[in-house]
Design a protein around this motif. Structure first.
Motif, PDB file in Angstrom:
ATOM      1  N   ALA A 192       3.523  93.275  77.444  1.00 25.77           N
ATOM      2  CA  ALA A 192       3.084  92.869  78.779  1.00 25.77           C
ATOM      3  C   ALA A 192       1.715  93.464  79.099  1.00 25.77           C
ATOM      4  O   ALA A 192       0.847  92.785  79.676  1.00 25.77           O
ATOM      5  CB  ALA A 192       4.106  93.302  79.822  1.00 25.77           C
ATOM      6  N   ALA A 193       1.498  94.728  78.717  1.00 28.18           N
ATOM      7  CA  ALA A 193       0.203  95.362  78.950  1.00 28.18           C
ATOM      8  C   ALA A 193      -0.882  94.722  78.101  1.00 28.18           C
ATOM      9  O   ALA A 193      -2.025  94.546  78.551  1.00 28.18           O
ATOM     10  CB  ALA A 193       0.299  96.858  78.657  1.00 28.18           C
ATOM     11  N   VAL A 194      -0.541  94.364  76.873  1.00 27.46           N
ATOM     12  CA  VAL A 194      -1.489  93.662  76.001  1.00 27.46           C
ATOM     13  C   VAL A 194      -1.887  92.329  76.617  1.00 27.46           C
ATOM     14  O   VAL A 194      -3.073  91.967  76.666  1.00 27.46           O
ATOM     15  CB  VAL A 194      -0.877  93.458  74.604  1.00 27.46           C
ATOM     16  CG1 VAL A 194      -1.647  92.405  73.817  1.00 27.46           C
ATOM     17  CG2 VAL A 194      -0.840  94.780  73.837  1.00 27.46           C
ATOM     18  N   ALA A 195      -0.906  91.579  77.089  1.00 25.08           N
ATOM     19  CA  ALA A 195      -1.191  90.284  77.708  1.00 25.08           C
ATOM     20  C   ALA A 195      -2.066  90.450  78.942  1.00 25.08           C
ATOM     21  O   ALA A 195      -2.994  89.660  79.183  1.00 25.08           O
ATOM     22  CB  ALA A 195       0.114  89.575  78.071  1.00 25.08           C
ATOM     23  N   ALA A 196      -1.790  91.492  79.721  1.00 20.79           N
ATOM     24  CA  ALA A 196      -2.577  91.734  80.931  1.00 20.79           C
ATOM     25  C   ALA A 196      -4.010  92.126  80.609  1.00 20.79           C
ATOM     26  O   ALA A 196      -4.922  91.872  81.405  1.00 20.79           O
ATOM     27  CB  ALA A 196      -1.913  92.827  81.764  1.00 20.79           C
ATOM     28  N   ALA A 197      -4.224  92.743  79.443  1.00 19.66           N
ATOM     29  CA  ALA A 197      -5.568  93.171  79.061  1.00 19.66           C
ATOM     30  C   ALA A 197      -6.435  92.013  78.569  1.00 19.66           C
ATOM     31  O   ALA A 197      -7.656  92.152  78.482  1.00 19.66           O
ATOM     32  CB  ALA A 197      -5.477  94.237  77.968  1.00 19.66           C
ATOM     33  N   LEU A 198      -5.817  90.888  78.261  1.00 18.19           N
ATOM     34  CA  LEU A 198      -6.548  89.741  77.724  1.00 18.19           C
ATOM     35  C   LEU A 198      -7.173  88.919  78.838  1.00 18.19           C
ATOM     36  O   LEU A 198      -6.549  88.671  79.864  1.00 18.19           O
ATOM     37  CB  LEU A 198      -5.608  88.840  76.913  1.00 18.19           C
ATOM     38  CG  LEU A 198      -5.231  89.280  75.509  1.00 18.19           C
ATOM     39  CD1 LEU A 198      -4.115  88.380  74.989  1.00 18.19           C
ATOM     40  CD2 LEU A 198      -6.436  89.227  74.583  1.00 18.19           C
ATOM     41  N   ARG A 199      -8.383  88.453  78.605  1.00 18.89           N
ATOM     42  CA  ARG A 199      -8.958  87.477  79.507  1.00 18.89           C
ATOM     43  C   ARG A 199      -8.320  86.120  79.209  1.00 18.89           C
ATOM     44  O   ARG A 199      -7.784  85.910  78.114  1.00 18.89           O
ATOM     45  CB  ARG A 199     -10.476  87.409  79.349  1.00 18.89           C
ATOM     46  CG  ARG A 199     -10.947  86.861  78.010  1.00 18.89           C
ATOM     47  CD  ARG A 199     -12.464  86.684  77.990  1.00 18.89           C
ATOM     48  NE  ARG A 199     -13.162  87.964  77.852  1.00 18.89           N
ATOM     49  CZ  ARG A 199     -13.865  88.515  78.822  1.00 18.89           C
ATOM     50  NH1 ARG A 199     -13.959  87.932  80.014  1.00 18.89           N
ATOM     51  NH2 ARG A 199     -14.482  89.667  78.623  1.00 18.89           N
ATOM     52  N   PRO A 200      -8.313  85.180  80.153  1.00 14.41           N
ATOM     53  CA  PRO A 200      -7.768  83.838  79.882  1.00 14.41           C
ATOM     54  C   PRO A 200      -8.433  83.232  78.637  1.00 14.41           C
ATOM     55  O   PRO A 200      -9.662  83.260  78.504  1.00 14.41           O
ATOM     56  CB  PRO A 200      -8.118  83.059  81.143  1.00 14.41           C
ATOM     57  CG  PRO A 200      -8.162  84.098  82.211  1.00 14.41           C
ATOM     58  CD  PRO A 200      -8.752  85.321  81.550  1.00 14.41           C
ATOM     59  N   GLY A 201      -7.612  82.745  77.743  1.00  6.66           N
ATOM     60  CA  GLY A 201      -8.120  82.223  76.481  1.00  6.66           C
ATOM     61  C   GLY A 201      -8.230  83.257  75.389  1.00  6.66           C
ATOM     62  O   GLY A 201      -8.494  82.917  74.230  1.00  6.66           O
ATOM     63  N   GLY A 202      -8.037  84.534  75.750  1.00 11.83           N
ATOM     64  CA  GLY A 202      -8.107  85.593  74.755  1.00 11.83           C
ATOM     65  C   GLY A 202      -6.915  85.572  73.811  1.00 11.83           C
ATOM     66  O   GLY A 202      -5.882  84.956  74.097  1.00 11.83           O
ATOM     67  N   ALA A 203      -7.043  86.262  72.687  1.00 12.67           N
ATOM     68  CA  ALA A 203      -6.028  86.202  71.636  1.00 12.67           C
ATOM     69  C   ALA A 203      -5.509  87.590  71.295  1.00 12.67           C
ATOM     70  O   ALA A 203      -6.198  88.601  71.483  1.00 12.67           O
ATOM     71  CB  ALA A 203      -6.600  85.552  70.379  1.00 12.67           C
ATOM     72  N   VAL A 204      -4.288  87.620  70.796  1.00 11.50           N
ATOM     73  CA  VAL A 204      -3.684  88.863  70.337  1.00 11.50           C
ATOM     74  C   VAL A 204      -3.237  88.708  68.892  1.00 11.50           C
ATOM     75  O   VAL A 204      -2.676  87.681  68.495  1.00 11.50           O
ATOM     76  CB  VAL A 204      -2.489  89.285  71.230  1.00 11.50           C
ATOM     77  CG1 VAL A 204      -1.429  88.201  71.301  1.00 11.50           C
ATOM     78  CG2 VAL A 204      -1.855  90.583  70.719  1.00 11.50           C
ATOM     79  N   SER A 205      -3.528  89.720  68.096  1.00  8.89           N
ATOM     80  CA  SER A 205      -3.086  89.817  66.714  1.00  8.89           C
ATOM     81  C   SER A 205      -1.976  90.851  66.670  1.00  8.89           C
ATOM     82  O   SER A 205      -2.213  92.043  66.880  1.00  8.89           O
ATOM     83  CB  SER A 205      -4.265  90.239  65.821  1.00  8.89           C
ATOM     84  OG  SER A 205      -3.830  90.593  64.521  1.00  8.89           O
ATOM     85  N   LEU A 206      -0.756  90.391  66.425  1.00 10.68           N
ATOM     86  CA  LEU A 206       0.417  91.268  66.423  1.00 10.68           C
ATOM     87  C   LEU A 206       0.958  91.392  65.009  1.00 10.68           C
ATOM     88  O   LEU A 206       1.216  90.379  64.345  1.00 10.68           O
ATOM     89  CB  LEU A 206       1.494  90.702  67.351  1.00 10.68           C
ATOM     90  CG  LEU A 206       2.798  91.500  67.431  1.00 10.68           C
ATOM     91  CD1 LEU A 206       2.581  92.789  68.208  1.00 10.68           C
ATOM     92  CD2 LEU A 206       3.906  90.670  68.072  1.00 10.68           C
ATOM     93  N   LEU A 207       1.138  92.622  64.554  1.00 12.76           N
ATOM     94  CA  LEU A 207       1.675  92.869  63.225  1.00 12.76           C
ATOM     95  C   LEU A 207       2.911  93.753  63.371  1.00 12.76           C
ATOM     96  O   LEU A 207       2.841  94.842  63.942  1.00 12.76           O
ATOM     97  CB  LEU A 207       0.631  93.566  62.359  1.00 12.76           C
ATOM     98  CG  LEU A 207       0.920  93.691  60.859  1.00 12.76           C
ATOM     99  CD1 LEU A 207       0.989  92.318  60.201  1.00 12.76           C
ATOM    100  CD2 LEU A 207      -0.154  94.545  60.186  1.00 12.76           C
ATOM    101  N   VAL A 208       4.050  93.261  62.866  1.00 15.66           N
ATOM    102  CA  VAL A 208       5.311  93.986  63.005  1.00 15.66           C
ATOM    103  C   VAL A 208       6.039  94.040  61.663  1.00 15.66           C
ATOM    104  O   VAL A 208       5.841  93.198  60.791  1.00 15.66           O
ATOM    105  CB  VAL A 208       6.232  93.320  64.060  1.00 15.66           C
ATOM    106  CG1 VAL A 208       5.625  93.437  65.453  1.00 15.66           C
ATOM    107  CG2 VAL A 208       6.513  91.860  63.712  1.00 15.66           C
ATOM    108  N   ALA A 209       6.908  95.030  61.528  1.00 14.11           N
ATOM    109  CA  ALA A 209       7.716  95.161  60.322  1.00 14.11           C
ATOM    110  C   ALA A 209       8.759  94.052  60.262  1.00 14.11           C
ATOM    111  O   ALA A 209       9.380  93.713  61.266  1.00 14.11           O
ATOM    112  CB  ALA A 209       8.402  96.522  60.299  1.00 14.11           C
TER     113      ALA A 209
END
Length: 235
Positions: free
Chosen positions: A112-129
């Motif tokens: 949720a904090a990651v999403a809030a830190a993104l500007r509209p149209g911004g992207a997140v790279s998530l890497l999980v086990a």
């Protein structure tokens, strides 16, 4: 780019090309010593790294200085759980959150904090086990009890001695991102084969291994058996 990170860098480079040469504001949550942050800074982007380890951040600063990009890299000490209190109001174009959700207390809060830190149209790279790889790896090594525990545990944990608190499959990781209002665009397997091959085989033809990793990364069932799952999502 190595076989162990090839699929991640492929997705990141696509996003950089999408930006058309524009300088991006990047937030790297749990970025440690700067394995991704420093190369991104070298490509002309500004990166803030949030990590709990002061030693890792000290190494990051030295690494950025040696690479001549210290002015493009900022180190912030803190936990991913407290992300919202650690960063300023400047919205990020790209957030990296790699190998973080497996160890934090509240993964949904971090996302949720990651999403809030993104500007509209911004992207997140998530890497999980990946859960499937943990089950398979333990079974092949003869640790059938641990394999059964990872398989049956709701969080994919092998027990109190497990170094990770949880693991994911594509569906559970996607659900976590979507609950935060993000749209998953790509899912890739990372280290589909790299952890399975003897070192002599991997070192004999690294280009062939890299090509094989990239070819298999997006294709189930190989993708889903990877040591890590990489999800690329957008706000």
């Amino acid at each position: 780019m190595t076989p162990r990170t090839a699929a991640v860098w492929e997705a990141l480079r696509r996003e950089l090309r999408r930006a058309g040469g524009r300088e991006l504001t990047v937030l790297d949550v749990g970025g440690g010593t700067g394995g991704f942050a420093v190369p991104l800074a070298e490509l002309g982007h500004r990166v803030t790294v949030v990590d709990a380890s002061p030693d890792a951040l000290a190494t990051l600063v030295r690494r950025a200085t040696d690479a001549g990009v210290a002015d493009r890299v900022r180190a912030v000490q803190g936990d991913g759980d407290a992300l919202a209190t650690l960063i300023d109001d400047e919205a990020a174009d790209l957030v990296l959150c790699h190998a973080v959700l497996e160890v934090v207390d509240h993964p949904a809060d971090v996302v949720a904090a990651v999403a809030a830190a993104l500007r509209p149209g911004g992207a997140v790279s998530l890497l999980v086990a990946g859960r499937a790889a943990a089950v398979l790896g333990r079974a092949v090594n003869g640790n059938l009890g641990a394999a059964a525990r990872v398989l049956s545990d709701p969080e994919g944990c092998a027990g109190p001695r497990d170094t990770l608190r949880r693991r994911y499959d594509a569906a559970s990781a996607t659900a976590l991102l979507e609950a935060a209002g993000l749209t998953v665009e790509q899912i890739h397997g990372v280290r589909v084969f790299a952890d399975l091959l003897p070192a002599a085989v991997a070192e004999a033809d690294p280009q062939a291994l890299l090509d094989l990793e990239l070819a298999a990364a997006a294709h189930p069932p190989y993708r889903d058996l990877a040591a890590q799952l990489h999800l690329f999502a957008r706000r």
